[in-house]
Scaffold this motif. Sequence first.
Motif, PDB file in Angstrom:
ATOM      1  N   TYR A 182       0.812  -1.208   0.000  1.00  0.00           N
ATOM      2  CA  TYR A 182       0.000   0.000   0.000  1.00  0.00           C
ATOM      3  C   TYR A 182       0.857   1.275   0.000  1.00  0.00           C
ATOM      4  N   GLU A 183       2.019   1.226   0.633  1.00  0.00           N
ATOM      5  CA  GLU A 183       2.869   2.415   0.758  1.00  0.00           C
ATOM      6  C   GLU A 183       3.775   2.630  -0.450  1.00  0.00           C
ATOM      7  N   GLY A 184       3.588   1.825  -1.481  1.00  0.00           N
ATOM      8  CA  GLY A 184       4.424   1.969  -2.671  1.00  0.00           C
ATOM      9  C   GLY A 184       5.711   1.178  -2.587  1.00  0.00           C
ATOM     10  N   ASP A 185       5.858   0.311  -1.577  1.00  0.00           N
ATOM     11  CA  ASP A 185       7.051  -0.528  -1.449  1.00  0.00           C
ATOM     12  C   ASP A 185       6.987  -1.635  -2.499  1.00  0.00           C
ATOM     13  N   LEU A 186       7.983  -1.655  -3.367  1.00  0.00           N
ATOM     14  CA  LEU A 186       8.019  -2.595  -4.494  1.00  0.00           C
ATOM     15  C   LEU A 186       9.105  -3.621  -4.258  1.00  0.00           C
ATOM     16  N   GLY A 187       8.745  -4.899  -4.281  1.00  0.00           N
ATOM     17  CA  GLY A 187       9.713  -5.976  -4.167  1.00  0.00           C
ATOM     18  C   GLY A 187       9.749  -6.789  -5.448  1.00  0.00           C
ATOM     19  N   VAL A 236      -0.303   3.667  -7.317  1.00  0.00           N
ATOM     20  CA  VAL A 236      -0.466   4.166  -8.684  1.00  0.00           C
ATOM     21  C   VAL A 236       0.861   4.700  -9.220  1.00  0.00           C
ATOM     22  N   GLU A 237       1.549   5.497  -8.414  1.00  0.00           N
ATOM     23  CA  GLU A 237       2.831   6.064  -8.846  1.00  0.00           C
ATOM     24  C   GLU A 237       3.844   4.969  -9.161  1.00  0.00           C
ATOM     25  N   MET A 238       3.909   3.942  -8.308  1.00  0.00           N
ATOM     26  CA  MET A 238       4.893   2.882  -8.537  1.00  0.00           C
ATOM     27  C   MET A 238       4.519   2.025  -9.739  1.00  0.00           C
ATOM     28  N   LEU A 239       3.242   1.776  -9.973  1.00  0.00           N
ATOM     29  CA  LEU A 239       2.843   1.025 -11.161  1.00  0.00           C
ATOM     30  C   LEU A 239       3.217   1.771 -12.436  1.00  0.00           C
ATOM     31  N   ILE A 240       3.037   3.084 -12.429  1.00  0.00           N
ATOM     32  CA  ILE A 240       3.422   3.889 -13.587  1.00  0.00           C
ATOM     33  C   ILE A 240       4.937   3.804 -13.791  1.00  0.00           C
ATOM     34  N   ARG A 241       5.668   3.978 -12.706  1.00  0.00           N
ATOM     35  CA  ARG A 241       7.133   3.936 -12.794  1.00  0.00           C
ATOM     36  C   ARG A 241       7.615   2.578 -13.290  1.00  0.00           C
ATOM     37  N   LEU A 242       7.021   1.500 -12.763  1.00  0.00           N
ATOM     38  CA  LEU A 242       7.408   0.152 -13.183  1.00  0.00           C
ATOM     39  C   LEU A 242       7.033  -0.085 -14.639  1.00  0.00           C
ATOM     40  N   GLY A 243       5.848   0.370 -15.043  1.00  0.00           N
ATOM     41  CA  GLY A 243       5.433   0.193 -16.431  1.00  0.00           C
ATOM     42  C   GLY A 243       6.380   0.873 -17.410  1.00  0.00           C
ATOM     43  N   VAL A 244       6.836   2.066 -17.061  1.00  0.00           N
ATOM     44  CA  VAL A 244       7.785   2.788 -17.918  1.00  0.00           C
ATOM     45  C   VAL A 244       9.099   2.019 -18.000  1.00  0.00           C
TER      46      VAL A 244
END
Length: 272
Positions: free
Chosen positions: A59-64, A108-116
């Motif tokens: 939820y906090e944008g932590d991406l593993g 949302v921000e991390m999904l966009i960043r990962l998609g790019v």
Amino acid sequence: MAWCPFATKYELQPESDSQPAIRPTQFIVHSIIAPWTARRVYEYWRDSTNLESHFGLGYEGDLGQFIGTETRADANAGANRRADGSGAVSCETASNLQGSDPWTAEQVEMLIRLGVWLHEKHGIPLRICRSHDDPGFGYHRLYREWSTDGTNCPGDARVKQFREVVFPGIVARANGQTAPPKEEPAVALTDDDIKKIGRQVVTGANGMKSPNDSTVDWALSSFVGLTYKATQAIAADVAAMRAKVDTISVGGVDLDALAKKVADLIASRLAD
């Protein structure tokens, strides 16, 4: 294998070394139906099941990241690895236990960043997948072939976000824009504003210099009824057009021309 530079590496073994290589052509987003951090998703894959995704997002944008993006992961059924060696990159995202909540702003921000990053690293094209094996971006329930028994993952709120915020955000940022354009907030009309507009409408339509309140109320109620019917017809047209647009590659559409056609249609309906 490829590791995302802004994801925390939680490598799953033996899967990371033992599973076959893929050529990443799709990015598929999931909801894990649990309010877990990226680390907790990793622990679940490690200790409780022989399935896994490439990424987990809290939820906090932590991406593993659990497996390199050029190695097969098992979250996408028929899209995991195809006969030609192509396969999908998967990301499980934290959700409530019903899978009904929207993604947080951080997700949302991390999904966009990962998609790019996936677009730039692997050349995944900037379009929503047009079929189950078409390269592009999607969400788990988009095609039945991506799940063993069909699925409602992710929920309606996240499908809406994917189509209206996440995917347009990926396209915009990949093309050098920092963020999608923001709409100006609408200002609500007061009751006095509505009465004033109604009085002006009645005066202009019937030549009355000072229509009484009952005449204005009648005119406004008639206008609301006609407007409701018009908007219902417009909504049906827009839904039909959207269904067609969803099957078209973003790269192959003149978006300005498409937007003008939609605007012209709406103007025509309102004029009627």
